[in-house]
Design an enzyme around this catalytic site. Structure first.
Site, PDB file in Angstrom:
ATOM      1  N   ASN A 128      -2.725   4.026   5.993  1.00 37.63           N
ATOM      2  CA  ASN A 128      -3.167   3.371   4.741  1.00 37.63           C
ATOM      3  C   ASN A 128      -2.076   3.423   3.661  1.00 37.63           C
ATOM      4  O   ASN A 128      -2.366   3.530   2.466  1.00 37.63           O
ATOM      5  CB  ASN A 128      -4.484   3.979   4.222  1.00 37.63           C
ATOM      6  CG  ASN A 128      -5.159   3.163   3.101  1.00 37.63           C
ATOM      7  OD1 ASN A 128      -5.835   3.714   2.253  1.00 37.63           O
ATOM      8  ND2 ASN A 128      -4.981   1.870   3.078  1.00 37.63           N
ATOM      9  N   ASP A 137       3.765  -1.757  13.448  1.00 37.66           N
ATOM     10  CA  ASP A 137       3.862  -0.651  12.494  1.00 37.66           C
ATOM     11  C   ASP A 137       5.288  -0.633  11.936  1.00 37.66           C
ATOM     12  O   ASP A 137       6.239  -0.395  12.682  1.00 37.66           O
ATOM     13  CB  ASP A 137       3.547   0.652  13.237  1.00 37.66           C
ATOM     14  CG  ASP A 137       3.586   1.864  12.318  1.00 37.66           C
ATOM     15  OD1 ASP A 137       4.073   1.740  11.176  1.00 37.66           O
ATOM     16  OD2 ASP A 137       3.141   2.935  12.757  1.00 37.66           O
ATOM     17  N   CYS A 197       1.206   1.488   4.565  1.00 39.01           N
ATOM     18  CA  CYS A 197       2.118   0.357   4.825  1.00 39.01           C
ATOM     19  C   CYS A 197       1.366  -0.964   5.003  1.00 39.01           C
ATOM     20  O   CYS A 197       1.429  -1.849   4.157  1.00 39.01           O
ATOM     21  CB  CYS A 197       2.980   0.617   6.061  1.00 39.01           C
ATOM     22  SG  CYS A 197       4.070   2.039   5.902  1.00 39.01           S
ATOM     23  N   ARG A 198       0.654  -1.116   6.129  1.00 41.26           N
ATOM     24  CA  ARG A 198       0.062  -2.420   6.467  1.00 41.26           C
ATOM     25  C   ARG A 198      -1.220  -2.725   5.707  1.00 41.26           C
ATOM     26  O   ARG A 198      -1.359  -3.794   5.104  1.00 41.26           O
ATOM     27  CB  ARG A 198      -0.202  -2.498   7.978  1.00 41.26           C
ATOM     28  CG  ARG A 198       1.077  -2.525   8.804  1.00 41.26           C
ATOM     29  CD  ARG A 198       0.832  -2.242  10.269  1.00 41.26           C
ATOM     30  NE  ARG A 198       0.426  -0.856  10.490  1.00 41.26           N
ATOM     31  CZ  ARG A 198       0.111  -0.325  11.657  1.00 41.26           C
ATOM     32  NH1 ARG A 198       0.139  -1.095  12.738  1.00 41.26           N
ATOM     33  NH2 ARG A 198      -0.226   0.943  11.764  1.00 41.26           N
ATOM     34  N   SER A 199      -2.202  -1.812   5.747  1.00 38.38           N
ATOM     35  CA  SER A 199      -3.499  -2.160   5.141  1.00 38.38           C
ATOM     36  C   SER A 199      -3.455  -2.295   3.614  1.00 38.38           C
ATOM     37  O   SER A 199      -4.192  -3.133   3.079  1.00 38.38           O
ATOM     38  CB  SER A 199      -4.609  -1.209   5.599  1.00 38.38           C
ATOM     39  OG  SER A 199      -4.341   0.127   5.259  1.00 38.38           O
ATOM     40  N   CYS A 201      -5.482   0.477   8.781  1.00 41.97           N
ATOM     41  CA  CYS A 201      -4.329   0.778   9.638  1.00 41.97           C
ATOM     42  C   CYS A 201      -4.351   2.266   9.956  1.00 41.97           C
ATOM     43  O   CYS A 201      -5.422   2.896   9.930  1.00 41.97           O
ATOM     44  CB  CYS A 201      -3.021   0.315   9.005  1.00 41.97           C
ATOM     45  SG  CYS A 201      -2.610   1.096   7.436  1.00 41.97           S
TER      46      CYS A 201
HETATM   47  P1  4NP Z   1       0.524   2.266   8.309  1.00 43.12           P
HETATM   48  O1  4NP Z   1       1.960   2.887   8.699  1.00 43.12           O
HETATM   49  O2  4NP Z   1      -0.441   2.701   9.371  1.00 43.12           O
HETATM   50  O3  4NP Z   1       0.777   0.796   8.309  1.00 43.12           O
HETATM   51  O4  4NP Z   1       0.179   2.816   6.935  1.00 43.12           O
HETATM   52  C1  4NP Z   1       2.169   4.222   8.972  1.00 43.12           C
HETATM   53  C2  4NP Z   1       2.261   5.116   7.945  1.00 43.12           C
HETATM   54  C3  4NP Z   1       2.498   6.453   8.212  1.00 43.12           C
HETATM   55  C4  4NP Z   1       2.640   6.868   9.513  1.00 43.12           C
HETATM   56  C5  4NP Z   1       2.532   5.977  10.546  1.00 43.12           C
HETATM   57  C6  4NP Z   1       2.290   4.644  10.278  1.00 43.12           C
HETATM   58  N1  4NP Z   1       2.899   8.235   9.778  1.00 43.12           N
HETATM   59  O5  4NP Z   1       3.077   8.576  10.962  1.00 43.12           O
HETATM   60  O6  4NP Z   1       2.971   9.054   8.850  1.00 43.12           O
END
Ligand code: 4NP
Length: 144
Positions: free
Chosen positions: A6, A116, A8-10, A3
Site C-alpha cells: 500500500n 511490482d 506503490c501501486r494501490s 496491493c
Molecule cells: P506495493 O509495492 O505493493 O505496490 O506497495 C511494494 C512495496 C513494498 C514492498 C513490496 C512491494 N516491500 O517488500 O516492502
C-alpha cells in the site's frame, strides 16, 4: 484498490480513480502486508502522480482487513498474489465476487499483474501509472 505494501501501486490506483469519479464515490486503498502501515506512499509514486496533477500526500498505508468486504462493493487487486491473499480472507460467495484483478478491466480474463515497481527505477512507476490510468478510466466509465 489493494496491493502488497500500500505504498506503490494501490495509492496510485486510489489517486487516479478518485480523479475520475465524483466525490460521493468512496475510493480507498490498502495492502495485504503490514510492513509499511502508517507511511506515506513511496516518493516515486508521489512523484509520478504529481506529474499528472494528482496529489497522493494525504494517503497513509493501511492493511486490508475483513471489514473491507463490508465497506466496499468492488475490490481491485493489483496482482494475482494480492488477489489470492484477499480471497483467503473472504467469508462467503458475496465477499469473493467483489474481488477482481484490476487489469482484467482492460483485457478480460487475461489475469495480468500490475508489475511490482518497488525494486526498480522510475520507468516502472511510469508504466504502472499508465496501466492504472487505462484500467481506472474503464472502471470510472462504468460507475458513472
Ligand atoms: P506495493 O509495492 O505493493 O505496490 O506497495 C511494494 C512495496 C513494498 C514492498 C513490496 C512491494 N516491500 O517488500 O516492502
Amino acid at each position: 484498490m489493494v496491493c502488497l505494501g500500500n505504498i506503490c501501486r494501490s495509492p496510485l490506483a486510489e489517486g487516479i480513480l478518485k480523479s475520475k469519479v465524483s466525490e460521493n464515490v468512496y475510493v480507498d486503498s490498502a495492502g495485504t502486508a503490514a510492513y509499511h502501515v502508517g507511511e506515506l506512499p513511496d516518493k516515486r509514486s508521489i512523484s509520478v502522480a504529481k506529474k499528472y496533477g494528482i496529489d497522493l500526500t494525504n494517503q497513509r498505508a493501511r492493511k486490508f482487513t475483513v471489514k473491507d468486504f463490508e465497506a466496499f462493493d468492488l475490490i481491485y487487486a493489483m496482482d494475482q498474489s494480492n488477489y489470492q491473499n484477499i480471497l483467503s480472507l473472504s467469508r462467503n460467495n458475496e465477499d469473493e465476487q467483489k474481488v477482481q484483478l484490476i487489469l482484467n478491466k482492460i483485457d478480460a480474463n487475461s489475469n495480468q499483474d500490475v508489475p511490482d515497481p518497488y525494486y526498480g527505477g522510475n520507468d516502472g512507476f511510469e508504466n504502472v501509472y499508465q496501466l492504472l490510468d487505462e484500467a481506472c478510466e474503464i472502471i470510472a466509465s462504468k460507475i458513472k
